[in-house]
Enzyme design. Structure first.
Site, PDB file in Angstrom:
ATOM      1  N   SER A 139      31.721  36.597  63.079  1.00  0.00           N
ATOM      2  CA  SER A 139      31.427  36.447  61.650  1.00  0.00           C
ATOM      3  C   SER A 139      30.180  37.240  61.320  1.00  0.00           C
ATOM      4  O   SER A 139      29.317  37.459  62.187  1.00  0.00           O
ATOM      5  CB  SER A 139      31.199  34.963  61.325  1.00  0.00           C
ATOM      6  OG  SER A 139      30.658  34.802  60.031  1.00  0.00           O
ATOM      7  N   TYR A 152      26.517  27.015  61.810  1.00  0.00           N
ATOM      8  CA  TYR A 152      27.537  28.062  61.899  1.00  0.00           C
ATOM      9  C   TYR A 152      26.920  29.382  62.356  1.00  0.00           C
ATOM     10  O   TYR A 152      27.434  30.048  63.263  1.00  0.00           O
ATOM     11  CB  TYR A 152      28.215  28.210  60.538  1.00  0.00           C
ATOM     12  CG  TYR A 152      29.451  29.083  60.547  1.00  0.00           C
ATOM     13  CD1 TYR A 152      30.638  28.630  61.130  1.00  0.00           C
ATOM     14  CD2 TYR A 152      29.448  30.350  59.966  1.00  0.00           C
ATOM     15  CE1 TYR A 152      31.776  29.431  61.134  1.00  0.00           C
ATOM     16  CE2 TYR A 152      30.581  31.147  59.962  1.00  0.00           C
ATOM     17  CZ  TYR A 152      31.746  30.675  60.545  1.00  0.00           C
ATOM     18  OH  TYR A 152      32.871  31.477  60.554  1.00  0.00           O
TER      19      TYR A 152
END
Length: 249
Positions: A139, A152
């Site tokens: 990501s 995250y």
């Protein structure tokens, strides 16, 4: 890219990128092992795909679950050619100071330790058979901080380093470790992000998100020799050259 006779393990396969990846790889000829906690959704997908799919309930935060999945794949097909570390969570989104320690830790268990467990489970098999591919969904959050996403961002950054470590140790054994940063994808995770409203990503219009089929098709291309120059690194689907090479444009 043909995958006839190949065995592919996909975590988080019950929906989104994982489900589309299973469809793409099965269409290319692979036997896909569908791994996720949601057994009923997996069975539906396995029925859709047919004999080339095997569904297994698997919690990636438990090493024994991934070890059992690898053993089942070897027992059924004799090998594991590819593992796609796709399972990941972003909830609960919260500021660092308000975060719940147990929930924060559970994200690490899934997004980071789940990737490590997948690698650890397949590496002995891949070494013994002379090679394989370890593909991990990364990501943009691995490379820059975002409000509300400390769990995250930290987990994705660490998982990206795992890809580099796997390459450092295992390239000479014929094992290809590559990350894929897909950008924003039209999945349930984006619904959760939109609802949070805490950072610029949550403000994006849904029309800008790419379909889950795009990263799925890119992962298939990443198994080809054409992607060998990216071994040990991370591919970004924000790059139009990559989209073209993966056949998306």
């Amino acid at each position: 890219m043909e995958m006839n006779g190949k065995t592919v393990l996909i975590t988080g396969a019950s929906r989104g990128i994982g489900a589309d990846t299973a469809r793409v790889f099965a269409k290319a000829g692979a036997h896909v092992f569908l791994l996720a906690r949601s057994a009923s959704q997996l069975e539906d997908l396995a029925s859709e795909i047919g004999d080339q799919a095997t569904a297994m309930a698997c919690d990636v935060s438990k090493f024994e679950d991934l070890e059992n999945a690898v053993q089942a794949a070897v027992a059924k097909t004799g090998r594991v050619d590819v593992i796609i570390n796709n399972a990941g969570v972003i909830e609960p989104i919260s500021s660092l100071e308000d975060s719940d320690p147990d929930s924060w830790g559970q994200t690490i268990d899934i997004n980071l330790k789940g990737v490590y467990y997948g690698m650890r489970a397949v590496l002995p098999v891949m070494r013994a058979q002379g090679g394989g591919s370890i593909l991990t969904i990364s990501s943009g959050a691995a490379h820059g901080p975002m409000e509300g996403w400390s769990h995250y961002c930290a987990s994705k950054a660490a998982a990206a380093m795992l890809t580099r470590c796997a390459d450092k140790e295992m390239r000479d054994a014929g094992i290809r470790a590559i990350g894929l940063s897909p950008g924003t994808v039209a999945t349930d995770m984006q619904v959760q992000i939109k609802a949070s409203g805490v950072n610029p990503v949550s403000q994006l219009d849904p029309s800008v998100h790419i379909p889950a089929e795009w990263p799925a098709r890119t992962l298939l291309w990443m198994c080809s020799a054409d992607a060998d120059e990216f071994i040990g690194t991370e591919i970004s689907l924000r790059d139009e050259d990559i989209r073209a090479r993966a056949g998306l444009l």
